[in-house]
Design a protein around this motif. Structure first.
Motif, mmCIF file in Angstrom:
data_model
loop_
_atom_site.group_PDB
_atom_site.id
_atom_site.type_symbol
_atom_site.label_atom_id
_atom_site.label_comp_id
_atom_site.label_asym_id
_atom_site.label_seq_id
_atom_site.Cartn_x
_atom_site.Cartn_y
_atom_site.Cartn_z
ATOM 1 N N PHE A 76 0.845 -1.202 0.000
ATOM 2 C CA PHE A 76 0.000 0.000 0.000
ATOM 3 C C PHE A 76 0.879 1.250 0.000
ATOM 4 C CE2 PHE A 76 -3.160 2.786 2.326
ATOM 5 C CZ PHE A 76 -4.101 2.822 1.294
ATOM 6 N N GLN A 77 1.919 1.290 0.827
ATOM 7 C CA GLN A 77 2.782 2.460 0.870
ATOM 8 C C GLN A 77 3.593 2.575 -0.421
ATOM 9 O OE1 GLN A 77 6.265 3.214 1.244
ATOM 10 N NE2 GLN A 77 6.886 1.099 1.012
ATOM 11 N N LEU A 78 3.956 1.438 -1.029
ATOM 12 C CA LEU A 78 4.667 1.491 -2.312
ATOM 13 C C LEU A 78 3.823 2.167 -3.382
ATOM 14 C CD1 LEU A 78 6.560 -1.867 -2.977
ATOM 15 C CD2 LEU A 78 7.524 0.399 -2.587
ATOM 16 N N PHE A 79 2.529 1.893 -3.362
ATOM 17 C CA PHE A 79 1.618 2.532 -4.310
ATOM 18 C C PHE A 79 1.643 4.046 -4.144
ATOM 19 C CE2 PHE A 79 -2.586 4.431 -4.949
ATOM 20 C CZ PHE A 79 -2.721 4.265 -6.312
ATOM 21 N N PHE A 80 1.528 4.520 -2.907
ATOM 22 C CA PHE A 80 1.537 5.965 -2.672
ATOM 23 C C PHE A 80 2.900 6.578 -2.968
ATOM 24 C CE2 PHE A 80 -2.410 4.964 -0.635
ATOM 25 C CZ PHE A 80 -3.199 6.032 -1.018
ATOM 26 N N ASN A 81 3.949 5.810 -2.768
ATOM 27 C CA ASN A 81 5.279 6.275 -3.137
ATOM 28 C C ASN A 81 5.358 6.470 -4.647
ATOM 29 O OD1 ASN A 81 8.076 6.038 -4.082
ATOM 30 N ND2 ASN A 81 8.566 5.689 -1.941
ATOM 31 N N ALA A 82 4.873 5.489 -5.396
ATOM 32 C CA ALA A 82 4.947 5.544 -6.859
ATOM 33 C C ALA A 82 4.112 6.674 -7.442
ATOM 34 C CB ALA A 82 4.509 4.207 -7.445
ATOM 35 N N ALA A 97 0.436 16.444 -4.179
ATOM 36 C CA ALA A 97 1.648 15.641 -3.924
ATOM 37 C C ALA A 97 2.074 15.773 -2.469
ATOM 38 C CB ALA A 97 2.775 16.069 -4.861
ATOM 39 N N LEU A 98 1.957 16.973 -1.914
ATOM 40 C CA LEU A 98 2.318 17.190 -0.512
ATOM 41 C C LEU A 98 1.390 16.401 0.414
ATOM 42 C CD1 LEU A 98 4.109 18.668 1.548
ATOM 43 C CD2 LEU A 98 2.459 20.560 1.468
ATOM 44 N N LEU A 99 0.100 16.429 0.130
ATOM 45 C CA LEU A 99 -0.843 15.640 0.934
ATOM 46 C C LEU A 99 -0.519 14.153 0.821
ATOM 47 C CD1 LEU A 99 -4.168 17.537 0.130
ATOM 48 C CD2 LEU A 99 -2.770 17.691 2.206
ATOM 49 N N ASN A 100 -0.164 13.722 -0.378
ATOM 50 C CA ASN A 100 0.218 12.329 -0.597
ATOM 51 C C ASN A 100 1.438 11.961 0.252
ATOM 52 O OD1 ASN A 100 0.164 9.791 -2.517
ATOM 53 N ND2 ASN A 100 2.264 10.522 -2.478
ATOM 54 N N TRP A 102 2.547 13.392 2.969
ATOM 55 C CA TRP A 102 2.220 13.383 4.403
ATOM 56 C C TRP A 102 1.504 12.076 4.774
ATOM 57 C CZ3 TRP A 102 0.186 19.080 4.858
ATOM 58 C CH2 TRP A 102 1.296 19.959 4.926
ATOM 59 N N PHE A 103 0.591 11.633 3.913
ATOM 60 C CA PHE A 103 -0.079 10.353 4.133
ATOM 61 C C PHE A 103 0.950 9.224 4.112
ATOM 62 C CE2 PHE A 103 -2.516 6.658 2.483
ATOM 63 C CZ PHE A 103 -3.367 6.492 3.563
ATOM 64 N N LEU A 104 1.878 9.296 3.161
ATOM 65 C CA LEU A 104 2.942 8.303 3.030
ATOM 66 C C LEU A 104 3.813 8.258 4.286
ATOM 67 C CD1 LEU A 104 4.170 6.291 0.999
ATOM 68 C CD2 LEU A 104 5.494 8.181 0.068
ATOM 69 N N ILE A 105 4.114 9.404 4.842
ATOM 70 C CA ILE A 105 4.902 9.444 6.087
ATOM 71 C C ILE A 105 4.143 8.724 7.203
ATOM 72 C CG2 ILE A 105 5.711 10.975 7.938
ATOM 73 C CD1 ILE A 105 6.523 12.971 5.671
ATOM 74 N N PHE A 134 10.621 12.703 5.104
ATOM 75 C CA PHE A 134 10.485 13.986 5.792
ATOM 76 C C PHE A 134 11.205 15.089 5.020
ATOM 77 C CE2 PHE A 134 9.212 11.524 9.567
ATOM 78 C CZ PHE A 134 8.181 12.321 10.031
ATOM 79 N N PHE A 135 12.400 14.794 4.525
ATOM 80 C CA PHE A 135 13.147 15.768 3.740
ATOM 81 C C PHE A 135 12.406 16.103 2.441
ATOM 82 C CE2 PHE A 135 16.633 16.678 0.628
ATOM 83 C CZ PHE A 135 16.945 17.940 1.110
ATOM 84 N N ALA A 136 11.892 15.076 1.770
ATOM 85 C CA ALA A 136 11.131 15.296 0.542
ATOM 86 C C ALA A 136 9.872 16.111 0.820
ATOM 87 C CB ALA A 136 10.773 13.954 -0.096
ATOM 88 N N SER A 137 9.274 15.889 1.970
ATOM 89 C CA SER A 137 8.094 16.661 2.365
ATOM 90 C C SER A 137 8.456 18.138 2.519
ATOM 91 C CB SER A 137 7.535 16.108 3.672
ATOM 92 O OG SER A 137 6.506 16.924 4.167
ATOM 93 N N TYR A 138 9.590 18.401 3.147
ATOM 94 C CA TYR A 138 10.062 19.786 3.279
ATOM 95 C C TYR A 138 10.260 20.415 1.896
ATOM 96 C CZ TYR A 138 13.589 23.390 3.123
ATOM 97 O OH TYR A 138 14.275 24.525 2.787
#
Length: 147
Positions: A76-82, A97-100, A102-105, A134-138
Motif C-alpha cells: 500500500f505504501q509502495l503505491f503511494f510512493n509511486a 503531492a504534498l498531501l500524498n 504526508w499520508f505516506l509518512i 520527511f526531507f522530501a516533504s520539506y
C-alpha cells in the motif's frame, strides 16, 4: 517472523532495483520543474539517482524480512510512493503531492513500528527511507509555499 525463500529474496532485490531505477528517472529536466522556486537545500538531480536505489534496496530488505506480516501495508505504501512522482511531475499538482507524501509518512511510521515489533533490523534499515520522506516533504512544502 523471518521468511526464508530464495525466490522471495530475488523478488525483493529485483523490486528494489526496478523501483529504484524508476524513481531515479531524470525528472530534473522537466521544464515546469525548472521554473519553480526551489529550496536552497534542494539537492542536484543526480543525488536522487543515487539515493533512491539505496533506499529501495534497504526497504526491500526490511520488507523481505517481515513480508508475511507486513505485506499489505508495505505494498500500500509502495503505491503511494509511486504515485507521488506522477502527481508532482506529470500532473503538476504540488499541493496534492504534498498531501500524498504526508499520508505516506504516516503509513511508513506505522510500518516502522510494525517492523520494530517483528524484527528490529528491519526497522533500522527502514529509518533512512522515513527520514528521506520527511526531507522530501520539506522540499515539496517549500515549492507549495513559494510558487
Amino acid at each position: 517472523m523471518l521468511i526464508n525463500n530464495k525466490a522471495s529474496i530475488f523478488f525483493f532485490v529485483f523490486l528494489a532495483l526496478v523501483l529504484g531505477g524508476m524513481s531515479s528517472a531524470d525528472t530534473g529536466n522537466d521544464v515546469w520543474y525548472q521554473t519553480l522556486n526551489k529550496s536552497p537545500l534542494s539537492p542536484p538531480g543526480f543525488v536522487f539517482g543515487i539515493v533512491w536505489p539505496i533506499l529501495y534496496f534497504l526497504m526491500s530488505v526490511s520488507a523481505y524480512r517481515t513480508f508475511t506480516h507486513t505485506r499489505n501495508l508495505f505494498l500500500f505504501q509502495l503505491f503511494f510512493n509511486a504515485i507521488w512522482s506522477w502527481i508532482f511531475f506529470a500532473f503538476h499538482m504540488p499541493i496534492l503531492a504534498l498531501l500524498n507524501i504526508w499520508f505516506l509518512i504516516g503509513l511508513n511510521i506505522k510500518l516502522s513500528i510494525d517492523f520494530y515489533r517483528l524484527d528490529k533490523l528491519s526497522a533500522i534499515l527502514f529509518i533512512p527511507y522515513v527520514l528521506w520522506l520527511f526531507f522530501a516533504s520539506y522540499l515539496n512544502l517549500f515549492i507549495v509555499i513559494n510558487n
